[in-house]
Design a protein around this motif. Structure first.
Motif, PDB file in Angstrom:
ATOM      1  N   ALA A  75     -32.730  -3.878   8.418  1.00 23.54           N
ATOM      2  CA  ALA A  75     -31.285  -3.969   8.182  1.00 23.54           C
ATOM      3  C   ALA A  75     -30.899  -3.025   7.058  1.00 23.54           C
ATOM      4  CB  ALA A  75     -30.901  -5.394   7.828  1.00 23.54           C
ATOM      5  N   GLY A  76     -29.611  -2.785   6.934  1.00 18.13           N
ATOM      6  CA  GLY A  76     -29.144  -1.951   5.839  1.00 18.13           C
ATOM      7  C   GLY A  76     -27.635  -1.901   5.752  1.00 18.13           C
ATOM      8  N   LYS A  77     -27.179  -1.459   4.599  1.00 19.38           N
ATOM      9  CA  LYS A  77     -25.756  -1.390   4.268  1.00 19.38           C
ATOM     10  C   LYS A  77     -25.098  -0.175   4.921  1.00 19.38           C
ATOM     11  CE  LYS A  77     -24.610   0.010   0.100  1.00 19.38           C
ATOM     12  NZ  LYS A  77     -23.750   1.168   0.205  1.00 19.38           N
ATOM     13  N   LEU A  78     -23.905  -0.386   5.418  1.00 20.56           N
ATOM     14  CA  LEU A  78     -23.099   0.719   5.940  1.00 20.56           C
ATOM     15  C   LEU A  78     -22.589   1.579   4.786  1.00 20.56           C
ATOM     16  CD1 LEU A  78     -20.959  -1.247   8.533  1.00 20.56           C
ATOM     17  CD2 LEU A  78     -22.369   0.738   9.078  1.00 20.56           C
ATOM     18  N   GLU A  79     -22.627   2.879   4.976  1.00 21.18           N
ATOM     19  CA  GLU A  79     -22.002   3.778   4.019  1.00 21.18           C
ATOM     20  C   GLU A  79     -20.514   3.883   4.364  1.00 21.18           C
ATOM     21  OE1 GLU A  79     -23.617   4.789   1.427  1.00 21.18           O
ATOM     22  OE2 GLU A  79     -25.536   4.054   2.159  1.00 21.18           O
ATOM     23  N   GLN A  80     -19.712   4.338   3.429  1.00 23.08           N
ATOM     24  CA  GLN A  80     -18.264   4.458   3.637  1.00 23.08           C
ATOM     25  C   GLN A  80     -17.960   5.241   4.911  1.00 23.08           C
ATOM     26  OE1 GLN A  80     -15.858   3.089   1.651  1.00 23.08           O
ATOM     27  NE2 GLN A  80     -14.318   3.797   3.078  1.00 23.08           N
ATOM     28  N   GLY A  81     -17.257   4.624   5.867  1.00 21.89           N
ATOM     29  CA  GLY A  81     -16.836   5.287   7.091  1.00 21.89           C
ATOM     30  C   GLY A  81     -17.941   5.483   8.119  1.00 21.89           C
ATOM     31  N   GLU A  82     -19.138   4.975   7.875  1.00 21.86           N
ATOM     32  CA  GLU A  82     -20.267   5.192   8.768  1.00 21.86           C
ATOM     33  C   GLU A  82     -20.153   4.343  10.033  1.00 21.86           C
ATOM     34  OE1 GLU A  82     -25.122   5.605   8.379  1.00 21.86           O
ATOM     35  OE2 GLU A  82     -24.098   4.158   7.098  1.00 21.86           O
ATOM     36  N   ASP A  83     -20.490   4.926  11.170  1.00 22.13           N
ATOM     37  CA  ASP A  83     -20.533   4.218  12.437  1.00 22.13           C
ATOM     38  C   ASP A  83     -21.717   3.243  12.415  1.00 22.13           C
ATOM     39  OD1 ASP A  83     -19.865   4.004  15.422  1.00 22.13           O
ATOM     40  OD2 ASP A  83     -21.986   4.555  15.451  1.00 22.13           O
ATOM     41  N   PRO A  84     -21.511   1.968  12.804  1.00 19.06           N
ATOM     42  CA  PRO A  84     -22.606   1.002  12.755  1.00 19.06           C
ATOM     43  C   PRO A  84     -23.845   1.415  13.563  1.00 19.06           C
ATOM     44  CG  PRO A  84     -20.528  -0.150  12.943  1.00 19.06           C
ATOM     45  CD  PRO A  84     -20.228   1.319  13.111  1.00 19.06           C
ATOM     46  N   LEU A  85     -23.673   2.002  14.737  1.00 14.80           N
ATOM     47  CA  LEU A  85     -24.834   2.414  15.526  1.00 14.80           C
ATOM     48  C   LEU A  85     -25.612   3.513  14.810  1.00 14.80           C
ATOM     49  CD1 LEU A  85     -26.662   2.343  17.975  1.00 14.80           C
ATOM     50  CD2 LEU A  85     -25.027   3.848  19.155  1.00 14.80           C
ATOM     51  N   ASN A 101     -38.700   6.646   5.531  1.00 10.19           N
ATOM     52  CA  ASN A 101     -38.003   7.350   4.454  1.00 10.19           C
ATOM     53  C   ASN A 101     -37.241   6.323   3.627  1.00 10.19           C
ATOM     54  OD1 ASN A 101     -36.949   9.336   2.845  1.00 10.19           O
ATOM     55  ND2 ASN A 101     -35.286   9.838   4.250  1.00 10.19           N
ATOM     56  N   LEU A 102     -37.990   5.499   2.883  1.00  4.33           N
ATOM     57  CA  LEU A 102     -37.387   4.413   2.124  1.00  4.33           C
ATOM     58  C   LEU A 102     -36.536   4.945   0.976  1.00  4.33           C
ATOM     59  CD1 LEU A 102     -40.508   2.083   1.887  1.00  4.33           C
ATOM     60  CD2 LEU A 102     -38.533   1.805   3.402  1.00  4.33           C
ATOM     61  N   ASP A 103     -35.502   4.154   0.616  1.00  4.19           N
ATOM     62  CA  ASP A 103     -34.733   4.465  -0.580  1.00  4.19           C
ATOM     63  C   ASP A 103     -35.668   4.392  -1.783  1.00  4.19           C
ATOM     64  OD1 ASP A 103     -32.412   4.709   0.929  1.00  4.19           O
ATOM     65  OD2 ASP A 103     -31.780   2.633   0.558  1.00  4.19           O
ATOM     66  N   GLU A 104     -35.295   5.083  -2.853  1.00  2.46           N
ATOM     67  CA  GLU A 104     -36.127   5.152  -4.056  1.00  2.46           C
ATOM     68  C   GLU A 104     -36.480   3.778  -4.615  1.00  2.46           C
ATOM     69  OE1 GLU A 104     -34.872   6.603  -8.275  1.00  2.46           O
ATOM     70  OE2 GLU A 104     -35.373   8.369  -7.067  1.00  2.46           O
ATOM     71  N   ASP A 105     -35.559   2.813  -4.481  1.00  4.25           N
ATOM     72  CA  ASP A 105     -35.780   1.473  -5.033  1.00  4.25           C
ATOM     73  C   ASP A 105     -36.126   0.436  -3.961  1.00  4.25           C
ATOM     74  OD1 ASP A 105     -33.316   1.344  -3.786  1.00  4.25           O
ATOM     75  OD2 ASP A 105     -32.311   0.327  -5.440  1.00  4.25           O
ATOM     76  N   GLU A 106     -36.604   0.896  -2.811  1.00  6.85           N
ATOM     77  CA  GLU A 106     -36.897   0.010  -1.680  1.00  6.85           C
ATOM     78  C   GLU A 106     -38.393   0.022  -1.381  1.00  6.85           C
ATOM     79  OE1 GLU A 106     -34.565  -0.745   2.460  1.00  6.85           O
ATOM     80  OE2 GLU A 106     -35.036   1.334   2.009  1.00  6.85           O
ATOM     81  N   PHE A 107     -38.965  -1.165  -1.273  1.00  4.91           N
ATOM     82  CA  PHE A 107     -40.382  -1.315  -0.980  1.00  4.91           C
ATOM     83  C   PHE A 107     -40.523  -2.340   0.144  1.00  4.91           C
ATOM     84  CE2 PHE A 107     -39.788  -0.103  -5.340  1.00  4.91           C
ATOM     85  CZ  PHE A 107     -40.665   0.964  -5.491  1.00  4.91           C
ATOM     86  N   VAL A 108     -40.935  -1.877   1.323  1.00  6.25           N
ATOM     87  CA  VAL A 108     -41.082  -2.767   2.472  1.00  6.25           C
ATOM     88  C   VAL A 108     -42.362  -2.443   3.222  1.00  6.25           C
ATOM     89  CG1 VAL A 108     -38.568  -2.981   2.758  1.00  6.25           C
ATOM     90  CG2 VAL A 108     -39.813  -1.327   4.134  1.00  6.25           C
ATOM     91  N   GLU A 109     -42.823  -3.428   3.966  1.00  2.00           N
ATOM     92  CA  GLU A 109     -43.958  -3.239   4.861  1.00  2.00           C
ATOM     93  C   GLU A 109     -43.527  -3.777   6.217  1.00  2.00           C
ATOM     94  OE1 GLU A 109     -48.588  -4.681   5.377  1.00  2.00           O
ATOM     95  OE2 GLU A 109     -47.548  -5.076   3.507  1.00  2.00           O
ATOM     96  N   SER A 110     -43.712  -2.960   7.260  1.00  2.00           N
ATOM     97  CA  SER A 110     -43.297  -3.395   8.598  1.00  2.00           C
ATOM     98  C   SER A 110     -44.503  -3.787   9.445  1.00  2.00           C
ATOM     99  CB  SER A 110     -42.490  -2.293   9.292  1.00  2.00           C
ATOM    100  OG  SER A 110     -43.291  -1.176   9.571  1.00  2.00           O
TER     101      SER A 110
END
Length: 183
Positions: free
Chosen positions: A76-86, A135-144
């Motif tokens: 999941a992730g946050k929408l950027e300003q004006g970004e299309d959800p898909l 390509n994780l954000d600088e402050d994002e740490f995840v394992e899939s």
């Protein structure tokens, strides 16, 4: 306008942040009295049910500071300003899992906490998966990793999955499976 509408008569912005804003609204209630509402404004988000050909789903483990624990979630992730959800969903899936999908289906949207926030999450089903680039954000740490829907239900029962969007998505998959079974 319905009979439950509350009219904002004054709005004070308390906090403007990177992800959310907080405002206090003085409102006129339907009965003519006044009250206050604390409202969190959020740009919206996407959530992705990434499903492989064996109908396993992709989860990510991520530490959530407000909970002080790591939980399993769908990407999941946050929408950027004006970004299309898909487009956001495609970006977030690859960023968090290194996967891209050839087939995308919009499954609808839902509000996360309408009592105090306007966050709207768009849910997508991503299929026909192949490799891409993490390509994780600088402050994002995840394992899939991948799990069956049945194992995901067990993760809900143990509270390893403990967020509404992931529970909603898994219940959607269970309902879909039941509908297929019933024909």
């Amino acid at each position: 306008m319905d009979s439950f509408t509350e009219k904002t008569i004054k709005k004070e912005i308390i906090f403007e942040g990177k992800i959310i804003d907080l405002a206090v609204h003085d409102v006129k209630l339907p009965n003519g009295k006044e009250s206050k509402r604390e409202i969190v404004t959020h740009p919206g988000a996407v959530a992705i049910i990434a499903m492989d050909e064996e109908e396993n789903i992709v989860l990510v483990d991520q530490y959530r500071k407000p909970l002080e624990k790591t939980i399993a979630e769908i990407p999941a992730g946050k929408l950027e300003q004006g970004e299309d959800p898909l487009e956001c969903a495609k970006r977030e899936l690859e960023e968090e899992t290194g996967l891209v999908a050839a087939t995308w289906t919009a499954l609808g949207s839902f509000y996360t906490s309408p009592g105090f926030a306007d966050e709207l999450i768009y849910l997508f089903l991503a299929e026909d998966l192949s490799g891409g680039n993490v390509n994780l954000d600088e402050d994002e740490f995840v394992e899939s990793y991948k799990v069956t829907v049945e194992d995901a239900v067990k993760l809900i029962e143990s509270q390893k999955i403990h967020d509404a969007k992931t529970v909603y998505a898994i219940q959607y998959l269970q309902l879909r499976k039941l509908q297929k079974k019933l024909g």
